[in-house]
Design an enzyme around this catalytic site. Structure first.
Site, short mmCIF file in Angstrom:
data_model
loop_
_atom_site.label_atom_id
_atom_site.label_comp_id
_atom_site.label_asym_id
_atom_site.label_seq_id
_atom_site.Cartn_x
_atom_site.Cartn_y
_atom_site.Cartn_z
N TYR A 124 -16.31 -10.17 -27.18
CA TYR A 124 -15.62 -11.38 -26.71
C TYR A 124 -16.01 -11.72 -25.27
O TYR A 124 -16.10 -10.82 -24.43
CB TYR A 124 -14.11 -11.17 -26.74
CG TYR A 124 -13.50 -11.23 -28.12
CD1 TYR A 124 -13.64 -12.35 -28.93
CD2 TYR A 124 -12.76 -10.15 -28.60
CE1 TYR A 124 -13.07 -12.39 -30.19
CE2 TYR A 124 -12.17 -10.19 -29.85
CZ TYR A 124 -12.33 -11.32 -30.65
OH TYR A 124 -11.75 -11.35 -31.89
N LYS A 171 11.22 12.65 -23.29
CA LYS A 171 11.50 11.21 -23.40
C LYS A 171 10.29 10.48 -23.98
O LYS A 171 9.18 11.04 -24.01
CB LYS A 171 11.85 10.66 -22.02
CG LYS A 171 10.73 10.82 -21.00
CD LYS A 171 11.23 10.65 -19.57
CE LYS A 171 10.09 10.76 -18.58
NZ LYS A 171 10.56 10.81 -17.19
C1 LIG Z 1 10.04 11.85 -16.51
C2 LIG Z 1 10.83 12.62 -15.52
C3 LIG Z 1 10.50 13.94 -15.23
C4 LIG Z 1 9.24 14.60 -15.74
O1 LIG Z 1 8.17 14.21 -14.92
P1 LIG Z 1 6.68 14.77 -15.11
O2 LIG Z 1 5.97 14.22 -13.93
O3 LIG Z 1 6.19 14.21 -16.40
O4 LIG Z 1 6.75 16.24 -15.13
C5 LIG Z 1 11.35 14.67 -14.42
N1 LIG Z 1 12.45 14.08 -13.88
C6 LIG Z 1 12.77 12.80 -14.11
C7 LIG Z 1 13.98 12.21 -13.47
C8 LIG Z 1 11.97 12.01 -14.92
O5 LIG Z 1 12.27 10.73 -15.13
#
Ligand SMILES: *Cc1c(COP(=O)(O)O)cnc(C)c1O
Length: 371
Positions: A262, A42
């Site tokens: 800044y 994702k």
């Molecule tokens: C993003 C996500 C994962 C992966 O999690 P990591 O901590 O990056 O391994 C797994 N399950 C769900 C439901 C997620 O949203």
């Protein structure tokens, strides 16, 4: 049309090691066996580029992928025509047809989503593939426990669907001793039992390291594939996948009573060498790193002084020996001594946010992967 070779310019350079990504996934897959190991890609594969990353993971043997939403799933389908693609945020009336067309599997999070997907199933002869998410402690997405029990007791309410997976998600997986992990696992086992033999999944990266009990049939690692530390103690068992280097744009000598940046938040108290580097908050070098943390030049720390600007950061390079801190040279911002988790910690955040917010204007170099 003239072209511009971004590798030659003064911008920052992001190097992504596809072989390290593949090796991390294989390490996780070995740990999980005989359970299947999937991959979360994702948010553009945590900012690293889903096209290159998913192709590398597929080459390493991964066949099951998770994305957050249907748009990401459609893009992934274009990259991997044969992969199994789960979509965490499920199905909406507006996305149902696209999910079916692109052969994505929605993770159904509510009874309403079950019905929306069943409406799509009505046009199909075979059952339409689906996953069910049961919330066991996140209060975020997923069926209520009572709703899951209701579906298990009345299988006709899943008519038309081919439920391929039942999943839940842990709230505290990165805290290995937190008793909530085991409580959630136990609750999940009780809730999924009445569904019979349907495969189950609860483990993200950190939960893979909680032990075999958490692997069930399929795991869903993300951050560990990309080199984030899944065990919250040193050393990090995963290989580094990302290096970010910025160019030194200018070096100047500054003396008291001058200030830097800044808001004049850093006051110089003695003769100081300041290097300005080509990265800023627009590139994901978070503003919270102002006057915190450091970059490395020739392996030596150069503390960030003053506020982070949109396109620039100022470093105190007084302690960098010789001619290493020179205009046109490079400062290591992420990678090597500047570990991903360390930089994220200095910024007051986690590796997930640091990676997924990396900017778009770097020169990107991919190493390894199948040619
Ligand atoms: C993003 C996500 C994962 C992966 O999690 P990591 O901590 O990056 O391994 C797994 N399950 C769900 C439901 C997620 O949203």
């Amino acid at each position: 049309m003239a072209t511009f070779d971004s590798s030659a310019g003064p911008g920052a350079v992001l190097t992504i090691d596809l072989d390290a990504i593949a090796a991390n996934w294989r390490q996780l897959a070995d740990l999980c066996a005989p359970a299947e190991c999937g991959a979360c890609v994702k948010a553009d594969a945590y900012g690293l580029g889903v096209g290159r990353v998913a192709t590398a993971l597929s080459g390493a043997g991964c066949t099951t992928f998770f994305v957050a939403d249907a748009l990401e799933g459609a893009e992934l389908r274009g990259i991997l025509p044969k992969a199994t693609i789960y979509v965490f945020n499920g199905v909406w009336a507006e996305t149902a047809e696209a999910l079916r067309t692109f052969r994505m599997i929605p993770v159904l999070n509510s009874l309403a989503q079950v019905e929306t997907w069943q409406a799509q199933a009505a046009n199909q002869s075979a059952g339409l593939a689906a996953a069910l998410h049961i919330d066991t402690g996140m209060s975020r997405l997923g069926l209520e426990e009572s709703e899951a029990a209701e579906l298990a007791a009345h299988p006709e309410r899943l008519k038309g669907l081919d439920v391929k997976l039942i999943m839940s998600h842990l709230a505290c997986a990165s805290e290995h001793k937190n008793p909530m992990n085991h409580r959630q696992l136990k609750r999940f086992q009780e809730l999924r039992a009445p569904f019979g033999e349907i495969p189950a999944s609860i483990a993200n990266s950190s939960a893979i390291f909680l032990g075999k009990d958490y692997h069930l049939n399929l795991t869903r690692p993300g951050i560990a594939i990309y080199g984030g530390n899944p065990v919250s103690v040193d050393p990090n068992p995963m290989a580094e996948t990302v290096r970010l280097r910025a160019r030194i744009l200018q070096v100047r000598d500054v003396d008291s009573p001058m200030t830097v940046g800044y808001g004049a938040t850093h006051a110089v108290t003695k003769h100081t060498k300041i290097a300005t580097i080509s990265i800023g908050y627009a590139d994901g070098f978070m503003r919270s790193l102002g006057n915190r943390g450091c970059a490395y030049i020739a392996g030596k720390p150069a503390p960030v002084v003053g506020r982070v600007s949109m396109d620039m950061v100022t470093l105190d390079v007084t302690g960098i020996p010789g001619n290493e801190a020179r205009e046109g040279g490079y400062a290591d911002v992420i990678g090597g001594a500047a570990s991903l988790d360390g930089v994220a910690g200095n910024a007051g955040t986690v590796s997930y946010e640091l990676l997924s917010r990396l900017g778009r204007r770097f020169h990107r170099e991919y190493r390894g992967g199948r040619k």
